[in-house]
Design a protein around this motif. Sequence first.
Motif, PDB file in Angstrom:
ATOM      1  N   ASP A  66     111.245  28.002  65.634  1.00  0.00           N
ATOM      2  CA  ASP A  66     109.730  28.060  65.268  1.00  0.00           C
ATOM      3  C   ASP A  66     109.208  26.585  64.916  1.00  0.00           C
ATOM      4  OD1 ASP A  66     107.252  29.591  65.336  1.00  0.00           O
ATOM      5  OD2 ASP A  66     107.096  29.019  63.119  1.00  0.00           O
ATOM      6  N   GLU A  67     110.003  25.895  63.871  1.00  0.00           N
ATOM      7  CA  GLU A  67     109.732  24.493  63.805  1.00  0.00           C
ATOM      8  C   GLU A  67     109.719  23.824  64.957  1.00  0.00           C
ATOM      9  OE1 GLU A  67     112.076  23.374  60.567  1.00  0.00           O
ATOM     10  OE2 GLU A  67     111.027  24.672  58.911  1.00  0.00           O
ATOM     11  N   ILE A  68     110.909  23.856  65.484  1.00  0.00           N
ATOM     12  CA  ILE A  68     111.044  22.988  66.740  1.00  0.00           C
ATOM     13  C   ILE A  68     109.962  23.128  67.834  1.00  0.00           C
ATOM     14  CG2 ILE A  68     112.604  22.661  68.826  1.00  0.00           C
ATOM     15  CD1 ILE A  68     114.817  23.120  66.869  1.00  0.00           C
ATOM     16  N   TYR A  69     109.750  24.206  68.045  1.00  0.00           N
ATOM     17  CA  TYR A  69     108.567  24.691  69.153  1.00  0.00           C
ATOM     18  C   TYR A  69     107.237  24.020  68.659  1.00  0.00           C
ATOM     19  CZ  TYR A  69     104.879  27.376  71.136  1.00  0.00           C
ATOM     20  OH  TYR A  69     103.763  27.598  71.817  1.00  0.00           O
ATOM     21  N   TYR A  70     106.769  24.155  67.311  1.00  0.00           N
ATOM     22  CA  TYR A  70     105.706  23.333  67.010  1.00  0.00           C
ATOM     23  C   TYR A  70     105.505  21.988  67.300  1.00  0.00           C
ATOM     24  CZ  TYR A  70     103.734  27.973  65.985  1.00  0.00           C
ATOM     25  OH  TYR A  70     102.906  29.166  65.834  1.00  0.00           O
ATOM     26  N   GLU A  71     106.639  21.422  66.719  1.00  0.00           N
ATOM     27  CA  GLU A  71     106.989  19.920  66.886  1.00  0.00           C
ATOM     28  C   GLU A  71     106.888  19.424  68.308  1.00  0.00           C
ATOM     29  OE1 GLU A  71     110.176  16.480  65.419  1.00  0.00           O
ATOM     30  OE2 GLU A  71     110.560  18.522  64.911  1.00  0.00           O
ATOM     31  N   LEU A  72     107.695  20.194  69.272  1.00  0.00           N
ATOM     32  CA  LEU A  72     107.826  19.851  70.677  1.00  0.00           C
ATOM     33  C   LEU A  72     106.467  20.084  71.337  1.00  0.00           C
ATOM     34  CD1 LEU A  72     109.647  19.060  72.987  1.00  0.00           C
ATOM     35  CD2 LEU A  72     110.261  21.601  73.644  1.00  0.00           C
ATOM     36  N   LEU A 116     107.746  19.109  80.343  1.00  0.00           N
ATOM     37  CA  LEU A 116     107.460  19.660  78.841  1.00  0.00           C
ATOM     38  C   LEU A 116     106.353  20.747  79.216  1.00  0.00           C
ATOM     39  CD1 LEU A 116     107.213  16.550  76.467  1.00  0.00           C
ATOM     40  CD2 LEU A 116     108.985  18.368  76.574  1.00  0.00           C
ATOM     41  N   ASN A 117     105.325  20.484  79.748  1.00  0.00           N
ATOM     42  CA  ASN A 117     104.302  21.549  79.943  1.00  0.00           C
ATOM     43  C   ASN A 117     104.040  22.164  81.363  1.00  0.00           C
ATOM     44  OD1 ASN A 117     102.714  20.613  77.291  1.00  0.00           O
ATOM     45  ND2 ASN A 117     102.351  18.584  78.413  1.00  0.00           N
ATOM     46  N   GLY A 118     104.969  21.827  82.284  1.00  0.00           N
ATOM     47  CA  GLY A 118     105.144  22.704  83.343  1.00  0.00           C
ATOM     48  C   GLY A 118     103.833  22.331  84.235  1.00  0.00           C
ATOM     49  N   ASP A 119     103.732  22.918  85.522  1.00  0.00           N
ATOM     50  CA  ASP A 119     102.875  22.707  86.549  1.00  0.00           C
ATOM     51  C   ASP A 119     102.652  23.950  87.218  1.00  0.00           C
ATOM     52  OD1 ASP A 119     105.056  22.905  88.200  1.00  0.00           O
ATOM     53  OD2 ASP A 119     104.769  20.955  88.942  1.00  0.00           O
ATOM     54  N   ASP A 120     101.928  23.896  88.304  1.00  0.00           N
ATOM     55  CA  ASP A 120     101.555  25.458  89.212  1.00  0.00           C
ATOM     56  C   ASP A 120     102.892  26.046  89.579  1.00  0.00           C
ATOM     57  OD1 ASP A 120      99.049  24.953  88.637  1.00  0.00           O
ATOM     58  OD2 ASP A 120      98.577  23.779  90.732  1.00  0.00           O
ATOM     59  N   GLU A 121     103.947  25.359  89.547  1.00  0.00           N
ATOM     60  CA  GLU A 121     104.973  25.937  90.190  1.00  0.00           C
ATOM     61  C   GLU A 121     106.254  25.908  89.219  1.00  0.00           C
ATOM     62  OE1 GLU A 121     106.427  23.371  93.513  1.00  0.00           O
ATOM     63  OE2 GLU A 121     104.381  23.841  94.474  1.00  0.00           O
ATOM     64  N   GLU A 172     103.595  19.465  70.237  1.00  0.00           N
ATOM     65  CA  GLU A 172     102.920  18.412  69.449  1.00  0.00           C
ATOM     66  C   GLU A 172     103.068  17.163  70.373  1.00  0.00           C
ATOM     67  OE1 GLU A 172     101.791  15.803  65.565  1.00  0.00           O
ATOM     68  OE2 GLU A 172     102.663  17.637  65.465  1.00  0.00           O
ATOM     69  N   TYR A 173     104.570  16.978  70.778  1.00  0.00           N
ATOM     70  CA  TYR A 173     104.935  16.001  71.424  1.00  0.00           C
ATOM     71  C   TYR A 173     104.331  15.888  73.003  1.00  0.00           C
ATOM     72  CZ  TYR A 173     108.085  13.989  67.981  1.00  0.00           C
ATOM     73  OH  TYR A 173     108.543  13.480  66.862  1.00  0.00           O
ATOM     74  N   ALA A 174     104.537  17.238  73.321  1.00  0.00           N
ATOM     75  CA  ALA A 174     103.779  17.585  74.546  1.00  0.00           C
ATOM     76  C   ALA A 174     102.474  17.192  75.096  1.00  0.00           C
ATOM     77  CB  ALA A 174     104.327  19.202  75.380  1.00  0.00           C
ATOM     78  N   SER A 175     101.846  17.695  73.867  1.00  0.00           N
ATOM     79  CA  SER A 175     100.173  17.277  74.075  1.00  0.00           C
ATOM     80  C   SER A 175      99.980  15.654  73.892  1.00  0.00           C
ATOM     81  CB  SER A 175      99.754  17.889  72.644  1.00  0.00           C
ATOM     82  OG  SER A 175      98.179  17.763  72.635  1.00  0.00           O
ATOM     83  N   ASP A 176     100.798  15.042  73.165  1.00  0.00           N
ATOM     84  CA  ASP A 176     100.542  13.670  73.133  1.00  0.00           C
ATOM     85  C   ASP A 176     100.878  12.991  74.453  1.00  0.00           C
ATOM     86  OD1 ASP A 176      99.764  13.823  70.624  1.00  0.00           O
ATOM     87  OD2 ASP A 176     101.655  13.198  69.837  1.00  0.00           O
ATOM     88  N   ILE A 177     101.863  13.884  75.067  1.00  0.00           N
ATOM     89  CA  ILE A 177     102.468  13.060  76.266  1.00  0.00           C
ATOM     90  C   ILE A 177     101.369  13.392  77.593  1.00  0.00           C
ATOM     91  CG2 ILE A 177     104.177  13.108  78.587  1.00  0.00           C
ATOM     92  CD1 ILE A 177     106.290  13.369  75.988  1.00  0.00           C
TER      93      ILE A 177
END
Length: 558
Positions: A273-279, A235-240, A281-286
């Motif tokens: 845009d809605e999906i992006y902000y919802e996703l 979801l959030n990616g890393d260095d690579e 939020e989930y990514a932040s929680d995870i």
Amino acid sequence: MLTQLYIQNIAVIEKTSIEFQPGFNIFTGETGAGKSILIDAISAVLGFRTSRDLIRTGADKAIVTALFDHLSQDTIDALTGFGYEPEEDGTLLLSRELTTEGKNTCKIGGRPATVSILREVADTLINIHGQHDNQALMVSEKHIKFIDSFADVDELLTRYKELYTQLLNIKRELEKCNIDEAEKAYRIDLLTYQIDEITDADLKTDEEEELIAQKKRIGNAAKIVASIAEADIALNGDDETEGLVATLSTAKDAITTAGRYFTDLEEMAARIDEIYYELREYASDIHSYTADLEFNEGDINRIEMRLDMIYKLKQKYGTSVEEILSFLKKATEELSSINQSDELQHKLNVQLAHLTRNAQKLAEELSERRNRAAAQFTSAVGEELKFLDMPFVRLEVKNDVGELSNDGIDNMEFMISTNPGEPPKSLSKIASGGELSRIMLSLKNVIADKDQVGTLIFDEIDTGVSGRAAQKIGQKLKQVSKGRQIICVTHLAQVACYANHHLLIEKNVRNNRTYTEVRALSSIERVQEIARIIGGADITDTVLKNAEEMLNLAQKQS
């Protein structure tokens, strides 16, 4: 007194009920008719050891019941001591049932009882004297039992044996203390090592179960952390790797720009845009989960090492932590005992000296009473032997006083002299079978005067005798029966003719099955049975007259 015996499915006896009378009851019958089976049945209902082999072939169970009346005070005391009581009419019914499955049911007065209780009560009702008793006379170590029965020293002997048991226990404790110095040093080193090893482990009773549970939880937590970390990267990616949130953000911006020029995409841009902000939020929680579920590799190593240590201790000291701790307690006690052995040894020696003095005192008192009783006993037996046509037989009791033992300090043995002028010798070496039978009868009669047992059973006590000696045995049994009930199995006419009540045991074959039956004889039948015993298969008029004369003479003498 035994008044009735009921037997069902014992060996070749299918079913029979036997009535007994006061006085002298006699059993006779052909060899193999089942006289020994009758004694086995009586022994069974008296609580003696028996076997399932006694049950009649084809039957599921065997039953024996015995009815008694005129109960002695000893019997009543034994009954009340176990919580039983006679019937209102003063009778007592004993019963025992045996099954092929091995079930053993005993009853006293209709109430359940154990075999041991049945035996103790029965011991006050009947004494059985069989051929095997003669063999007891051949074992000198058993002679002291006869003297003790006559001397009535049960209470004193019980007190002595209790002391002697305590004395033996103290001696065993002293033996543990008296190990040599090298062995003592070895035990101290070993116990110290074992105690230190377990103590250093600082075990807790439920520790092993808790460690296993922790290991399981940590193992699952590691899987969760790995899975969440994988989701976080996706979801959030890393260095690579650019994550899904960043990719979707790029897509959202591109669609929004395109929507300025192509109005049909405005709605789609708003939805993305809605999906992006919802996703996001989930990514932040995870991502926050990965911080909260940090996994410490050292925890699992610590648990593994602790479980391994417990496993090694279990291999040495027990199959569980509880057993290891129990071993620790015992080892600590043993080490303390060894370290304090000098003090303990002194204490035990004081106790041993005290017990030895008291036991010696009781043993000497016991010996004195036995010696006094032995003189009276041999005199009484001598009178019995005279009556039984053994006037020159002299019975003496040799007593080799020794060290304290289970029976005291006495080692008593019967010695007899069979002819005037001959020194007494060991009974087991010189007595014949016929002499043993009469000596045993004499001993039993003398001892019987000391108890209240109402019924005496003699199983072929006349083995090895004949003629005048057999007649004397019959007279003696008749004499004894005036004071108590006598039941006797015999093969001698000289004995049988003195009975008050004659019972015949006979074997018949019907439909290829063997049946043993018992019945009382009439006066005429009794003459015929005595004649059979005298003459065998050929019963002539002369034999019948001899039988009738024997019976008449016996009744006159009685």
